[in-house]
Design a protein around this motif. Structure first.
Motif, short mmCIF file in Angstrom:
data_model
loop_
_atom_site.label_atom_id
_atom_site.label_comp_id
_atom_site.label_asym_id
_atom_site.label_seq_id
_atom_site.Cartn_x
_atom_site.Cartn_y
_atom_site.Cartn_z
N LYS A 1 -20.85 105.56 -107.08
CA LYS A 1 -19.91 104.47 -107.36
C LYS A 1 -20.43 103.13 -106.83
CE LYS A 1 -16.62 106.42 -109.64
NZ LYS A 1 -16.28 105.99 -110.99
N THR A 2 -21.38 103.17 -105.90
CA THR A 2 -21.96 101.93 -105.36
C THR A 2 -23.31 101.62 -106.01
OG1 THR A 2 -23.23 102.93 -103.55
CG2 THR A 2 -20.91 102.44 -103.12
N GLY A 3 -23.71 102.46 -106.97
CA GLY A 3 -24.95 102.20 -107.69
C GLY A 3 -26.16 102.98 -107.21
N LYS A 4 -25.97 103.90 -106.27
CA LYS A 4 -27.09 104.70 -105.76
C LYS A 4 -26.94 106.15 -106.21
CE LYS A 4 -28.90 102.64 -101.62
NZ LYS A 4 -29.15 102.79 -100.20
N THR A 5 -28.00 106.69 -106.78
CA THR A 5 -28.00 108.08 -107.20
C THR A 5 -28.71 108.92 -106.15
OG1 THR A 5 -27.99 107.42 -109.52
CG2 THR A 5 -28.65 109.68 -109.03
N LEU A 6 -28.06 109.98 -105.71
CA LEU A 6 -28.63 110.87 -104.71
C LEU A 6 -28.88 112.24 -105.32
CD1 LEU A 6 -26.35 110.07 -101.63
CD2 LEU A 6 -28.63 109.20 -102.12
N PRO A 7 -29.76 113.03 -104.69
CA PRO A 7 -29.95 114.41 -105.16
C PRO A 7 -28.65 115.20 -105.06
CG PRO A 7 -31.67 113.78 -103.61
CD PRO A 7 -30.64 112.69 -103.59
N ARG A 8 -28.57 116.34 -105.69
CA ARG A 8 -27.34 117.11 -105.76
C ARG A 8 -26.97 117.85 -104.49
NH1 ARG A 8 -23.15 118.61 -105.19
NH2 ARG A 8 -21.99 120.16 -106.33
N THR A 9 -27.93 118.39 -103.76
CA THR A 9 -27.59 119.25 -102.62
C THR A 9 -27.83 118.56 -101.28
OG1 THR A 9 -29.80 120.21 -102.42
CG2 THR A 9 -28.27 121.29 -103.97
N ALA A 10 -27.17 119.07 -100.26
CA ALA A 10 -27.35 118.54 -98.90
C ALA A 10 -28.81 118.66 -98.48
CB ALA A 10 -26.45 119.29 -97.92
N GLY A 11 -29.43 119.78 -98.78
CA GLY A 11 -30.84 119.97 -98.42
C GLY A 11 -31.75 118.95 -99.06
N ASP A 12 -31.51 118.64 -100.33
CA ASP A 12 -32.33 117.65 -101.01
C ASP A 12 -32.00 116.23 -100.56
OD1 ASP A 12 -33.86 119.50 -102.39
OD2 ASP A 12 -32.60 119.45 -104.18
#
Length: 147
Positions: free
Chosen positions: A67-78
């Motif tokens: 929602k702030t424009g940053k895409t993160l990996p799907r899992t906590a580990g990644d």
């Protein structure tokens, strides 16, 4: 000669604007992610959930940052593979907090909200804020990252 001096000054100005502007933008998106996540306090836990209908831990973090424009990996580990390591004493609002819960390594993630607290999606209570000093979380603490 004057053109060279002017171009050099402009180049340095653009360089420093890019460097410091990026840090300021990163800090702003981190604080905004906290604001987004707080809107969903009370949302139920859902394994694999990535929406306001239900979140798992990484789903909440990923949704809030997206929602702030940053895409993160799907899992906590990644997610743990991203960003810069931060010590507990240097935590800032928006830093990602990682825990080793059910397996070795980062298996749970939340967002630091300040005052020794973090927001996360708990499998038992859904989205909530907890203390890092809570006996359970203190024993499971794995590390923190700044994006």
């Amino acid at each position: 000669m004057r053109k060279v001096i002017v171009m050099t000054c402009l180049s340095f100005g653009l360089f420093f604007t890019g460097v410091f502007g990026e840090n300021a933008a990163s800090a702003a998106s981190s604080k905004s992610a906290v604001t987004v996540a707080k809107k969903y306090i009370g949302t139920p836990y859902k394994y694999g959930g990535m929406s306001p209908k239900g979140f798992d831990c990484s789903g909440l973090v990923g949704y809030s940052y997206k929602k702030t424009g940053k895409t993160l990996p799907r899992t906590a580990g990644d997610m743990y593979k991203k960003g810069k390591k931060v010590t507990k004493k240097n935590l800032k609002k928006g830093d990602l907090i990682f825990f080793s819960t059910y397996k070795k390594g980062a298996s749970h993630v939340g967002i630091y909200v300040g005052d020794n607290k973090f927001i996360h999606s708990s499998s038992s209570k859904g989205v909530k804020i907890d203390q890092l000093s809570n006996t359970y979380w203190k024993s499971k603490y794995y590390g923190a990252k700044r994006l």
